[in-house]
Design an enzyme around this catalytic site. Structure first.
Site, PDB file in Angstrom:
ATOM      1  CG  HIS A   1       6.209  -6.054  10.318  1.00 37.21           C
ATOM      2  ND1 HIS A   1       6.198  -4.652   9.862  1.00 37.21           N
ATOM      3  CD2 HIS A   1       4.916  -6.359   9.479  1.00 37.21           C
ATOM      4  CE1 HIS A   1       5.190  -4.189   9.224  1.00 37.21           C
ATOM      5  NE2 HIS A   1       4.419  -5.197   8.960  1.00 37.21           N
TER       6      HIS A   1
ATOM      7  CE  LYS B   1      -3.130  -4.626   5.625  1.00 34.34           C
ATOM      8  NZ  LYS B   1      -2.704  -4.612   7.084  1.00 34.34           N
TER       9      LYS B   1
ATOM     10  NE  ARG C   1      -1.660  -5.131  13.202  1.00 38.08           N
ATOM     11  CZ  ARG C   1      -1.288  -4.276  12.347  1.00 38.08           C
ATOM     12  NH1 ARG C   1      -0.571  -3.472  12.253  1.00 38.08           N
ATOM     13  NH2 ARG C   1      -2.134  -4.758  11.045  1.00 38.08           N
TER      14      ARG C   1
ATOM     15  CB  SER D   1       3.911   0.260   8.535  1.00 38.13           C
ATOM     16  OG  SER D   1       4.539  -0.871   8.639  1.00 38.13           O
TER      17      SER D   1
END
Ligand code: ADP
Length: 168
Positions: A17, A41, A92, A130
């Site tokens: 991030h 999500k 990503r 995360s």
């Protein structure tokens, strides 16, 4: 003035991030990192919204163009109210693409004047999320290479009771 919003759950903020924040801050005059109360999500977060904001503010300390805000409600409404030109998202891998593509097109449908910009992090961070950082911390692994130093104590704090319970 070019203003962008970088929305996410940031539960907690990782070096991936931070890499996106750094890249976006070079492109825009101001960047608002918007911490979502709930997002598509994640149904539940490890950290409360206030904890996630406090950790983010500490991790972004010294970044003059970056501001942290709470995001409650529809992203495009928030972006429009802030006067933003763009929404920033991180990509990503191909696995991010389907979800991000759908969100970007839906947001464009609702607010045609706000563009979604995708930024790719440094290759070293493409495997970082995360979720995986929380899993490593939960199992007692070292997360210091994956998050800013200020994120480590609160993250370990979340799992210290569990470690004590399991070893007792
Ligand atoms: P995560 O997907 O890790 O749970 P968020 O929902 O907070 O995190 O993600 C907010 C935005 O940041 C999304 O666009 C997501 O794809 C992006 N992002 C998350 N981790 C990374 C990373 N390691 N590198 C680049 N972008 C990332």
């Amino acid at each position: 003035m070019r203003l962008a919003i970088y929305p996410g759950s940031f539960d907690p903020i990782t070096n991936g991030h931070l890499d996106v924040i750094h890249r976006a801050a070079r492109l825009f005059d101001e960047l608002i990192v918007a911490v979502a109360l709930n997002d598509q999500k994640h149904t539940s977060c490890l950290f409360s919204i206030d904890e996630r904001i406090a950790i983010l503010e500490e991790a972004c300390e010294g970044k003059a163009k970056v501001r942290v805000a709470k995001l409650n409600g529809l992203l495009v409404n928030f972006a429009r109210d802030c006067g933003a030109n763009a929404i920033v998202r991180g990509l990503r891998a191909v696995s991010d693409f389907g979800f991000e593509f759908q969100m970007a097109l839906m947001n464009r449908k609702m607010e045609p004047d706000i563009e979604t910009i995708f930024l790719m992090p440094k290759e070293d961070y493409t495997y970082l999320s995360s979720r995986i950082v929380k899993e490593i911390a939960r199992l007692g692994g070292d997360v210091s290479a994956f998050v800013a130093a200020c994120v480590v104590p609160p993250l370990l704090g979340q799992f210290s009771d569990q470690a004590w319970t399991e070893s007792s």
